[in-house]
Each structure stands twice: as structure tokens, then as C-alpha cells.
Design an enzyme around this catalytic site. Structure first.
Site, PDB file in Angstrom:
ATOM      1  N   LYS A  91      24.123 -33.255  70.432  1.00 23.41           N
ATOM      2  CA  LYS A  91      23.447 -32.036  70.893  1.00 23.41           C
ATOM      3  C   LYS A  91      24.370 -30.872  70.547  1.00 23.41           C
ATOM      4  CE  LYS A  91      22.544 -28.943  73.655  1.00 23.41           C
ATOM      5  NZ  LYS A  91      22.709 -27.568  73.145  1.00 23.41           N
ATOM      6  N   SER A  95      32.215 -24.777  78.218  1.00 22.18           N
ATOM      7  CA  SER A  95      32.785 -24.081  79.374  1.00 22.18           C
ATOM      8  C   SER A  95      33.019 -25.039  80.536  1.00 22.18           C
ATOM      9  CB  SER A  95      31.824 -22.987  79.829  1.00 22.18           C
ATOM     10  OG  SER A  95      30.653 -23.592  80.338  1.00 22.18           O
ATOM     11  N   GLU A 109      36.154 -31.666  77.364  1.00 20.11           N
ATOM     12  CA  GLU A 109      37.113 -30.728  76.769  1.00 20.11           C
ATOM     13  C   GLU A 109      36.564 -29.341  77.076  1.00 20.11           C
ATOM     14  OE1 GLU A 109      38.549 -28.125  74.327  1.00 20.11           O
ATOM     15  OE2 GLU A 109      37.704 -29.335  72.713  1.00 20.11           O
ATOM     16  N   CYS A 113      38.965 -22.615  72.142  1.00 18.55           N
ATOM     17  CA  CYS A 113      39.447 -23.012  73.482  1.00 18.55           C
ATOM     18  C   CYS A 113      40.946 -22.941  73.530  1.00 18.55           C
ATOM     19  CB  CYS A 113      38.973 -24.364  73.963  1.00 18.55           C
ATOM     20  SG  CYS A 113      38.183 -25.372  72.825  1.00 18.55           S
ATOM     21  N   THR A 114      41.595 -22.961  72.358  1.00 20.75           N
ATOM     22  CA  THR A 114      43.057 -22.876  72.336  1.00 20.75           C
ATOM     23  C   THR A 114      43.560 -21.441  72.120  1.00 20.75           C
ATOM     24  OG1 THR A 114      42.877 -23.430  70.010  1.00 20.75           O
ATOM     25  CG2 THR A 114      43.466 -25.239  71.509  1.00 20.75           C
ATOM     26  N   GLU A 150      38.561 -17.839  81.852  1.00 19.79           N
ATOM     27  CA  GLU A 150      38.496 -17.798  80.393  1.00 19.79           C
ATOM     28  C   GLU A 150      37.352 -16.888  79.967  1.00 19.79           C
ATOM     29  OE1 GLU A 150      36.591 -21.127  78.312  1.00 19.79           O
ATOM     30  OE2 GLU A 150      38.289 -21.176  76.945  1.00 19.79           O
TER      31      GLU A 150
HETATM   32  C1  UN1 Z   1      38.090 -25.767  70.139  1.00 17.36           C
HETATM   33  O1  UN1 Z   1      38.287 -24.558  70.204  1.00 17.36           O
HETATM   34  O2  UN1 Z   1      37.149 -26.306  70.772  1.00 17.36           O
HETATM   35  O3  UN1 Z   1      43.521 -26.517  67.866  1.00 17.36           O
HETATM   36  C2  UN1 Z   1      38.844 -26.701  69.301  1.00 17.36           C
HETATM   37  C3  UN1 Z   1      42.638 -25.778  67.439  1.00 17.36           C
HETATM   38  C4  UN1 Z   1      41.535 -26.403  66.612  1.00 17.36           C
HETATM   39  C5  UN1 Z   1      40.470 -26.980  67.481  1.00 17.36           C
HETATM   40  C6  UN1 Z   1      39.976 -26.080  68.564  1.00 17.36           C
HETATM   41  N1  UN1 Z   1      42.082 -27.422  65.765  1.00 17.36           N
HETATM   42  O4  UN1 Z   1      42.610 -24.588  67.658  1.00 17.36           O
END
Ligand code: UN1
Length: 497
Positions: free
Chosen positions: A175, A234, A255, A289-290, A384
Site C-alpha cells: 500500500k 508518522s 518505522e 525521517c532521518t 516532527e
Molecule cells: C526515510 O526517510 O523513510 O537514511 C528513509 C536515509 C535514507 C532512508 C530514509 N537511506 O536517510
């Protein structure tokens, strides 16, 4: 340059995809609709999950190294389609083309990793306490794996899950984000080609895709045939999916949101730190996300370092992500801009000193990255916001910097810039960073596929991609084998008839 719609049309043709449906495909480059894709009905979604469940009965019997061969073929096709696929990533999620290419490279890398893994799904042998007995642990295919992915890494994060699931013997149902349906369909078409080349050992329904909104994610989370739901997005999404899956005792791999921080210490290589922090908070327009969201700088360098970072943010090249000179593309949509604007005004109200953050006058949502000096780490700095916003703080003692770094509900990525061995070791020790990722002299974003990826606390605790993350996609079986003529009971229990 052509309009995004024209480029999308060309690429849709190349991948054999129809643009005739009921759900809009929007490019954030200009915010306009570039066609339509067909939404999956609940009936079709259920049928796909059930077909995947019957595919499992066949796929689990195919030897793992043969399953790896399918992933090898897929990796080969990705190499051949790298350029157009990267263009589609860029058109649909708005990341600069070099990052689009990097995303497809990340897919290729995980294919290679999974192919090797297909011959290394090792279990243990364990010393038995009983004479003439042997204990062992085997890893068996788990069942259907549901994958819920986000717009910002529309295809790489799916590939981390899909390639591992396939070599582990599990069919997949995907999805994707409703913001990036077309590139997901293109990847599904490439995998279909690999399946075709692989031949009839691959059962029908081995891989399928559900196009649509959150209701389809919920359907996946609730369906008892889906053994594992791997969800990226999220914390709010993860809370809903995690609870639904747990209610039926399914497995989930989450994650979720990050609120990543870097510490810059007096011994740091400041030029290196500056580049890393600039990429960390502005790269992908702060939509990883990082992404770097908090910067904790020693008081002796704070003002100079922040001034340099402000200058970088004020001059960085923002624009059409198809232009190779662009470093920052658009935000994904208007809602993303509203969330950014709301966060900036909450920060101002809390006494934050904001620079940048203005919207740039052009079609699509383009913003100047914002830097905020906050009096305390509170309010908006604890959540975030998926946008290029960086909170900066100063510290005096290294332990205080670690406390600030850990003082948020999320625990995905972190880093320290230092040339002091004691600080570096302390940072990565049990009493240092509490995050799933703790880097030294590297930014918080841009991890390689070889390590386990994920984080603690509200980030959800899941681990994807490298290291031994594959274990989440298999079921562990412990077997004790008695090759003696006696029946000694464990723990010396006596039961003589
Ligand atoms: C994400 O933002 O869901 O480490 C993954 C990183 C990438 C993956 C991010 N290799 O920023």
C-alpha cells in the site's frame, strides 16, 4: 524544460501505465494534476490479500537461493531502468534528481544484499542439556507481508521490505502513499517483468499493489492473512496500525517519526560538520525521517556556526528538482506548507527566533529553509514537522548535550561531530545516544542499506534493511531431536510409568 505532466505522460508510456482512472497523480513540481490512476476497491484488495495467501503455500516451498534468483533478476531490471525510474521518483515526490537516482541505487543495493542473504538464512545449533539430544533453530517463511510506505522514499523503503520478504519466502502486498501512486505502479511493473522472466515457480499473486488511501492500509492491518505489516510513516499512523495488528496478534514492524539531532563539539571539523548539517536539514526539503531537526552546538562555537548555517540556508539553490543544479526541491503539497507555517508560528509564540521559512513565489510549494533559536527544547521542538526546519540549542557540558539529544519522544537518528575519542565513544555507548542510529562525523540522514535501519521510543522500534533485519520476515522454530533410546526429561524431572 517540459511541464511535469508531459514528462509524466512519457514515463507512464514507457512503463506501460495508464493515466486513466479516478485518483489524481499530482507532481509537487507545479502542484498540478498530471493524470489519474485507478483506485483499488476494498473487494479487490481483499481478493489480492487472499491470492497472496495462496501464493505463500507455493512460494515457501521454492528453495531460498532460487527465491534469491528472482530478486537478482529484479535488481538487473532496476539497473536497466534506473534513469527513468529516478525521473519518476523526482516528478512524483519532488526530490532532486541526484536523490532520485540515489533512491533507485538504494533499491539496487538492497537487491544485491537480499540475493546474498538468500544463501545465508542461518539458524543456530544449541547445546542440549540431555545426552543424545541435539537442539537447533530454523527460520521458516512467515506468510504474507503487507508493506505501507510513505511518499518521501516512495520506492526504496518498499524495496528494503519487499526484497527481504521475497527471499524469506513471503508474498508481498504493497500500500504505497496515495501521493506517489505512479512510481509505485512502475516498480510493480518492473517486478512483474522479473517474475515473468523467472518463470512459473513464482505463483500468481506473489506481489500485488493496493492504490488508494488510509482505508486500504487499515484493511491490510486488519486482515488475518497478513502475517507481518511493515509500516513507514508518522507516529500517528503507526499508533493506529500497530494497535490494529496487535489486536489480532499479527506482527508489525514500525518505522515512524524521527526528531533527529546532531551535536557539534569544540574539537569538530567545522567545515565537514557544516556540510553534513546543511544536507541533513535541507536535503530532501527536510522530508526524510532521518532529516536533521535539532542542532546542539557548544557555546564557544554556537554563534559562528549558526551564522554560517543561516548563510547556507539563505543562499541554497531551491527550485525545479529536475534541474541538476537544484539542491532543494518543493514540499510535497499545500498541507505540508500549512504544517510548516503552523510550526513556525507556534515556535515564534514560544519565544523562538526564526530566520527563513518564507514561501517562494512560484507554482508548487517552495520554501526557504528555516532556522529557529529556541529558548528551551519544548513545544514544536518535541514533534516532527516534515519540512526544512532546524531548531538550534547551545550547550556547555557534553553530558548536557546528550541529555538534550535524548530529551524528545522519538529515537531514530543522531550524530556527533567530534575529534575527541572520549566523546565519540561515549556517544555510541549505552549511556550515550538513545537512538537506533548514532553516527560520528556524519549527519543524521543518508544511511547505507547494510545496517539495520529504525529507531526507538515513538519511532516504533522496528528494524529494516541490513544486518539481521531479515528475521522479522521469518518465523523461528526451535527443535530438540532425541537420537538416543532414552527419554530424559529437561530439568531432571522424573515421570516413570
Ligand atoms: C526515510 O526517510 O523513510 O537514511 C528513509 C536515509 C535514507 C532512508 C530514509 N537511506 O536517510
Amino acid at each position: 524544460m517540459k511541464s511535469p505532466a508531459e514528462d509524466i505522460e512519457t514515463l507512464a508510456k514507457l512503463f506501460g501505465l495508464s493515466l486513466d482512472g479516478n485518483l489524481p497523480v499530482v507532481s509537487p513540481i507545479d502542484g498540478r494534476s498530471a493524470g489519474l490512476v485507478v483506485e483499488t476497491t476494498h473487494e479487490d484488495a481483499t481478493a489480492k490479500i487472499e491470492l497472496a495467501n495462496s501464493a505463500f503455500l507455493h512460494w515457501r516451498k521454492v528453495p531460498a537461493p532460487r527465491r534469491g534468483e528472482l530478486v537478482r533478476l529484479f535488481g538487473q531490471l532496476l539497473r536497466e531502468h534506473k534513469e527513468p525510474l529516478a525521473q519518476l521518483v523526482t516528478l512524483e515526490c519532488g526530490k532532486p534528481i541526484s536523490e532520485g537516482l540515489g533512491e533507485v541505487q538504494e533499491m539496487i543495493d538492497i537487491c544485491d544484499f537480499a540475493v546474498g542473504l538468500s544463501r545465508q538464512l542461518y539458524g543456530l545449533t544449541i547445546a542440549s542439556e540431555r545426552p543424545g539430544h541435539r537442539m537447533m533453530e530454523s527460520w521458516h517463511p512467515l506468510g504474507v507481508v503487507g508493506i505501507i510506505s510513505a511518499f518521501n522514499f516512495p520506492v526504496a523503503v518498499w524495496a528494503w521490505n519487499a526484497t527481504l520478504a521475497l527471499v524469506c519466502g513471503d508474498p508481498i502486498v504493497w500500500k504505497p502513499s496515495e501521493k506517489t501512486p505512479l512510481v509505485s505502479l512502475a516498480v510493480q511493473a518492473i517486478l512483474a517483468m522479473a517474475i515473468e522472466d523467472f518463470g512459473k515457480e513464482a505463483p500468481e499473486g506473489l506481489s500485488s499493489i493496493l492504490i488508494g488511501g488510509a482505508d486500504l492500509g487499515q484493511l491490510l492491518a486488519d486482515h488475518p492473512a497478513v502475517s507481518l505489516v511493515s509500516a513507514t510513516g508518522s507516529t500517528a499512523m503507526g499508533r493506529s496500525v500497530g494497535v490494529r495488528v496487535a489486536q489480532r496478534f499479527g506482527r508489525s514492524l514500525l518505522e515512524l517519526g524521527g526528531n533527529n539531532a546532531s551535536i557539534v563539539t569544540p574539537s569538530a571539523d567545522l567545515d565537514l560538520a557544516l556540510r553534513a548539517c546543511a544536507f541533513g536539514f535541507m536535503g530532501t526539503a527536510g522530508q526524510r525521517c532521518t532529516s536533521l531537526r535539532r542542532l546542539i552546538v557548544h557555546e564557544s562555537l554556537h554563534d559562528d556556526f549558526v551564522t554560517r548555517l543561516r548563510a547556507a540556508a539563505a543562499s541554497i539553490r531551491i527550485g525545479d528538482p529536475r534541474d541538476p543544479a537544484t539542491l532543494v526541491g518543493p514540499l510535497v503539497d499545500e498541507a505540508a506548507f500549512e504544517a510548516m507555517a503552523a510550526t513556525l508560528s507556534t515556535a515564534r509564540a514560544a519565544g523562538g527566533k526564526v530566520t527563513g521559512g518564507e514561501r517562494i513565489e512560484q507554482e508548487g510549494v517552495y520554501v526557504r529553509p528555516a532556522i529557529i533559536e529556541m529558548p528551551h527544547q519544548s513545544g514544536p521542538a518535541l514533534i516532527e514537522t516534515f519540512a526544512p526546519i532546524l531548531y538550534v540549542f547551545r550547550y556547555a557540558e557534553f553530558e548536557d548535550a546528550i541529555a538534550l539529544l535524548n530529551g524528545v519522544p522519538q529515537g531514530l537518528s543522531s550524530s556527533v561531530f567530534t575529534n575527541d575519542m572520549r566523546e565519540a565513544e561515549f556517544f555510541t555507548s549505552a549511556t550515550g545516544s538513545d537512538c537506533g542510529i548514532a553516527n560520528v562525523n556524519i549527519g543524521t540522514s543518508g544511511a547505507e542499506i547494510g545496517g539495520a535501519f529504525g529507531g526507538e521510543k515513538e519511532t516504533g522500534g522496528g528494524r529494516e534493511s541490513g544486518s539481521d533485519s531479515w528475521r522479522a520476515y521469518m518465523r523461528r522454530q526451535t527443535s530438540t531431536i532425541n537420537y538416543s533410546r532414552d527419554l530424559p526429561l529437561a530439568q531432571g524431572v522424573r515421570f516413570e510409568l
